[in-house]
Design a protein around this motif. Structure first.
Motif, PDB file in Angstrom:
ATOM      1  N   ASP A 142      40.769  43.904  53.147  1.00 31.50           N
ATOM      2  CA  ASP A 142      39.763  44.018  52.083  1.00 31.50           C
ATOM      3  C   ASP A 142      39.230  45.445  51.938  1.00 31.50           C
ATOM      4  N   LEU A 143      39.565  46.331  52.864  1.00 34.66           N
ATOM      5  CA  LEU A 143      38.968  47.662  52.880  1.00 34.66           C
ATOM      6  C   LEU A 143      39.282  48.468  51.620  1.00 34.66           C
ATOM      7  N   PHE A 144      40.478  48.374  51.111  1.00 33.80           N
ATOM      8  CA  PHE A 144      40.850  49.146  49.937  1.00 33.80           C
ATOM      9  C   PHE A 144      39.866  48.880  48.789  1.00 33.80           C
ATOM     10  N   HIS A 145      39.563  47.629  48.544  1.00 36.94           N
ATOM     11  CA  HIS A 145      38.658  47.268  47.445  1.00 36.94           C
ATOM     12  C   HIS A 145      37.223  47.707  47.734  1.00 36.94           C
ATOM     13  N   VAL A 146      36.804  47.624  48.977  1.00 36.33           N
ATOM     14  CA  VAL A 146      35.463  48.076  49.358  1.00 36.33           C
ATOM     15  C   VAL A 146      35.345  49.582  49.137  1.00 36.33           C
ATOM     16  N   VAL A 147      36.350  50.336  49.557  1.00 31.48           N
ATOM     17  CA  VAL A 147      36.323  51.791  49.377  1.00 31.48           C
ATOM     18  C   VAL A 147      36.329  52.147  47.889  1.00 31.48           C
TER      19      VAL A 147
ATOM     20  N   PRO B  85      47.721  52.992  54.843  1.00 32.17           N
ATOM     21  CA  PRO B  85      48.693  53.443  53.833  1.00 32.17           C
ATOM     22  C   PRO B  85      48.127  53.365  52.413  1.00 32.17           C
ATOM     23  N   GLN B  86      47.369  52.329  52.121  1.00 34.63           N
ATOM     24  CA  GLN B  86      46.768  52.191  50.796  1.00 34.63           C
ATOM     25  C   GLN B  86      45.762  53.309  50.539  1.00 34.63           C
TER      26      GLN B  86
END
Length: 144
Positions: free
Chosen positions: A41-46, A74-75
């Protein structure tokens, strides 16, 4: 940090807790995101944080076996505005700013991710990592 620098920080249990902890912040630094259980979920949070503040992320991009570490790094590297590769000093040959690899001391892992510090992992330059990995493989095969 290992260098002694300190900043106010908040410990969070989940990636999704970061948004609440960042409320009102102008900058957020996320350390070792690949260790969160919900790191996918980190990509969306960032991406949400980037709307209102600067986001810094520090962590490993690969495991001690040179496999991609988690899914978030990587994302995040793919959409980063800037990437600064920080190299450690090699724990084996002592070459400064040359260590780009982690080497697990004491044999193979018993789980895909084993958290540890200097007691568990060494920072190595590519040459020393190759040498120690080859030695470990010979020991594992019973050659030494």
């Amino acid at each position: 940090t290992k260098g002694g620098e300190k900043w106010p920080s908040f410990e969070v249990e989940s990636v999704n807790d970061i948004l609440e902890a960042a409320d009102g912040a102008t900058a957020v630094w996320i350390d070792e995101p690949m260790l969160f259980e919900d790191e996918a979920d980190l990509f969306h949070v960032v991406q949400s944080l980037r709307v209102f503040c600067q986001v810094l992320v520090s962590g490993l991009s690969m495991t001690s076996e040179l496999q991609v570490f988690g899914t978030s790094m990587p994302q995040l590297l793919a959409v980063a505005d800037d990437v600064v590769w920080c190299k450690a000093d090699c724990d084996s040959c002592k070459a400064m700013h040359s260590a780009t690899r982690s080497f697990r001391k004491g044999g193979p892992k018993h789980a895909p991710v084993e958290v540890g510090g200097e007691e568990t992992y060494e920072a190595l330059c590519p040459s020393c990592w190759n040498m120690k990995t080859a030695e470990a493989q010979k020991t594992k095969a019973g050659v030494l």
